[in-house]
Design an enzyme around this catalytic site. Structure first.
Site, PDB file in Angstrom:
ATOM      1  N   LYS A 112      86.369  48.153  20.260  1.00 48.51           N
ATOM      2  CA  LYS A 112      86.273  47.575  18.841  1.00 48.51           C
ATOM      3  C   LYS A 112      87.444  48.043  17.961  1.00 48.51           C
ATOM      4  CE  LYS A 112      83.261  45.856  15.416  1.00 48.51           C
ATOM      5  NZ  LYS A 112      83.642  44.528  14.960  1.00 48.51           N
ATOM      6  N   LYS A 195      84.721  41.847  33.573  1.00 45.17           N
ATOM      7  CA  LYS A 195      83.221  41.715  33.963  1.00 45.17           C
ATOM      8  C   LYS A 195      83.011  40.370  32.954  1.00 45.17           C
ATOM      9  CE  LYS A 195      81.194  44.351  30.104  1.00 45.17           C
ATOM     10  NZ  LYS A 195      80.053  44.770  29.572  1.00 45.17           N
ATOM     11  N   LYS A 198      78.665  38.751  27.599  1.00 49.70           N
ATOM     12  CA  LYS A 198      78.055  37.787  26.550  1.00 49.70           C
ATOM     13  C   LYS A 198      79.294  37.692  25.212  1.00 49.70           C
ATOM     14  CE  LYS A 198      73.649  41.109  26.221  1.00 49.70           C
ATOM     15  NZ  LYS A 198      72.920  41.991  25.533  1.00 49.70           N
TER      16      LYS A 198
HETATM   17  P1  TYM Z   1      73.348  45.415  27.343  1.00 53.41           P
HETATM   18  O1  TYM Z   1      72.184  44.988  26.629  1.00 53.41           O
HETATM   19  O2  TYM Z   1      74.747  45.128  27.126  1.00 53.41           O
HETATM   20  O3  TYM Z   1      73.325  45.075  28.837  1.00 53.41           O
HETATM   21  C1  TYM Z   1      71.973  44.817  29.795  1.00 53.41           C
HETATM   22  C2  TYM Z   1      72.169  45.261  31.216  1.00 53.41           C
HETATM   23  O4  TYM Z   1      73.139  44.266  31.917  1.00 53.41           O
HETATM   24  C3  TYM Z   1      74.033  45.021  32.577  1.00 53.41           C
HETATM   25  N1  TYM Z   1      75.328  44.241  32.583  1.00 53.41           N
HETATM   26  C4  TYM Z   1      75.879  43.926  33.868  1.00 53.41           C
HETATM   27  N2  TYM Z   1      75.574  44.213  34.962  1.00 53.41           N
HETATM   28  C5  TYM Z   1      76.433  43.683  36.115  1.00 53.41           C
HETATM   29  N3  TYM Z   1      77.471  42.858  35.560  1.00 53.41           N
HETATM   30  C6  TYM Z   1      77.750  42.554  34.364  1.00 53.41           C
HETATM   31  N4  TYM Z   1      78.912  41.618  34.260  1.00 53.41           N
HETATM   32  C7  TYM Z   1      77.098  42.864  33.390  1.00 53.41           C
HETATM   33  N5  TYM Z   1      76.931  42.825  32.253  1.00 53.41           N
HETATM   34  C8  TYM Z   1      76.128  43.691  31.378  1.00 53.41           C
HETATM   35  C9  TYM Z   1      74.364  46.236  31.659  1.00 53.41           C
HETATM   36  O5  TYM Z   1      74.918  47.454  32.449  1.00 53.41           O
HETATM   37  C10 TYM Z   1      72.762  46.672  31.277  1.00 53.41           C
HETATM   38  O6  TYM Z   1      72.199  47.170  32.294  1.00 53.41           O
HETATM   39  N6  TYM Z   1      73.306  50.054  25.953  1.00 53.41           N
HETATM   40  C11 TYM Z   1      72.798  49.266  26.851  1.00 53.41           C
HETATM   41  C12 TYM Z   1      71.228  48.962  26.203  1.00 53.41           C
HETATM   42  C13 TYM Z   1      70.533  50.269  26.375  1.00 53.41           C
HETATM   43  C14 TYM Z   1      69.887  51.033  27.410  1.00 53.41           C
HETATM   44  C15 TYM Z   1      69.309  52.029  26.890  1.00 53.41           C
HETATM   45  C16 TYM Z   1      70.101  50.780  28.756  1.00 53.41           C
HETATM   46  C17 TYM Z   1      70.124  50.838  25.176  1.00 53.41           C
HETATM   47  N7  TYM Z   1      69.347  51.939  25.734  1.00 53.41           N
HETATM   48  C18 TYM Z   1      68.676  52.821  27.769  1.00 53.41           C
HETATM   49  C19 TYM Z   1      69.516  51.906  29.716  1.00 53.41           C
HETATM   50  C20 TYM Z   1      68.726  52.814  29.187  1.00 53.41           C
HETATM   51  C21 TYM Z   1      73.378  47.776  26.525  1.00 53.41           C
HETATM   52  O7  TYM Z   1      73.988  47.489  25.649  1.00 53.41           O
HETATM   53  O8  TYM Z   1      73.025  46.982  27.681  1.00 53.41           O
END
Ligand code: TYM
Length: 327
Positions: A112, A195, A198
């Site tokens: 960012k 990757k 979103k």
């Molecule tokens: P977030 O919401 O961006 O993504 C959710 C989950 O999807 C996985 N992910 C992927 N896995 C494989 N290939 C991809 N291209 C891909 N894109 C996304 C992410 O690795 C994630 O597991 N910070 C976290 C949310 C969070 C969290 C937590 C997770 C907040 N607190 C505590 C675990 C434990 C996040 O923004 O994920």
């Protein structure tokens, strides 16, 4: 005693099959063996400018995605992060032991800052990994099933838990990331070097969990492939490797078995079969989602919050005592 897992997804933007395969599909399998807590992390979603009505809608949608994917509220706790204020309280305490350079190393902040300039980064976004550490260690979590992009955050959670334990005495369990090689990093369909995301500029980057059959066929047809014509699973062919991974994970086959299925066939046959495998997963999933009423889901989320609140309260009380607060 069962080991505990914790994970969550931010209600910001459409979820795609990368989120499903990297995270949720593993949760569904792990819930059988682990004491499982799954959270809709709405406090993370407000670290970027957002619209309140959309946030409300997306928060419920994420909970419906968990349920439609097979997360069973009888076996797990599903809840909304902001229902349990201990997350924010612990994050504040962890802020007092986290260091600025640790947060400056985080990919999201760096990206960012490069894209829009450091001045545009909100403090909440900068501090987001500390809140994530609080989410995890509040519950004595042992395993955190996530995609590869989150491993850096789990490293920080480990570091902060260890630092707190060292300063104030044994308090937190040190968590570990749980990922699977084939699913930890699902790549963009339009660019296998990045990757699936979103926030990708083109909708041809991803298959959204809300895509209909025609859209899936169109997107898979347009997906980039490598040179050659055979269906082989190899690091030299990253685009094809990614598509084979998606096929194998959704159809419960090994990449080798998928290769065997397409011996003597070309990309066109493989792609149309892959589109059908995705559609066969998405259609019943979307139907299950549509059948879930908001009321039913809210009730599940409230029950989930009640279940986890007692764990969170106890841990936070212990933390407060250790640092010298009068509780
Ligand atoms: P977030 O919401 O961006 O993504 C959710 C989950 O999807 C996985 N992910 C992927 N896995 C494989 N290939 C991809 N291209 C891909 N894109 C996304 C992410 O690795 C994630 O597991 N910070 C976290 C949310 C969070 C969290 C937590 C997770 C907040 N607190 C505590 C675990 C434990 C996040 O923004 O994920």
């Amino acid at each position: 005693m069962k080991k505990r897992i914790f994970s969550g997804i931010k209600p910001s933007g459409d979820l795609h099959i990368g989120n499903y395969l990297g995270a949720i599909q593993n949760w569904v399998a792990l819930q059988e063996e682990y004491d499982s807590i799954f959270c809709v992390v709405d406090m993370h979603a407000i670290t970027v400018p957002q619209d309140p009505a959309t946030l409300r809608k997306r928060t419920l949608e994420i909970a419906k995605i968990y349920l439609a994917a097979g997360i069973d509220p009888k076996k797990c706790s599903i809840f909304i992060q902001s229902y349990v204020s201990e997350h924010a309280e612990l994050a504040w305490i962890l802020n007092t032991i986290a260091k600025i350079p640790e947060l400056e190393k985080m990919t999201q902040f760096k990206d960012k800052s490069v894209k829009d300039g450091k001045e545009s980064v909100l403090v909440g976004l900068f501090d987001y990994p500390v809140l994530m550490a609080a989410d995890i260690i509040l519950y004595d979590t042992q395993l955190v099933p996530v995609g590869k992009d989150q491993k850096q955050h789990i490293e920080l959670a480990r570091e902060l838990a260890q630092r707190f334990n060292y300063k104030f005495g044994e308090t937190f369990v040190i968590p570990e990331a749980y990922t699977k090689k084939e699913s930890e990093n699902i790549m963009g369909l339009d660019d296998p070097t990045k990757k699936m995301s979103k926030s990708a500029k083109s909708e041809y980057n991803y298959i959204a969990l809300s895509d209909d059959a025609e859209t899936v066929r169109k997107k898979i047809k347009k997906a980039v492939t490598d040179s050659g014509s055979e269906i082989v699973y190899s690091d030299d062919k990253p685009a094809l490797k990614n598509l084979i991974n998606i096929y194998s994970l959704l159809d419960n086959k090994t990449p080798k078995e998928v290769e065997t299925l397409f011996v003597g066939k070309g990309y066109a046959d493989f792609k149309s079969a892959l589109a059908e495998v995705i559609i066969q997963f998405l259609e019943p999933f979307q139907k299950r989602m549509a059948e879930l009423s908001d009321e039913k889901v809210l009730k599940i989320l409230e029950d989930g919050a009640k279940k986890v609140q007692s764990i969170a309260k106890k841990k936070l009380e212990e933390v407060k005592k250790k640092i010298g607060f009068i509780v």
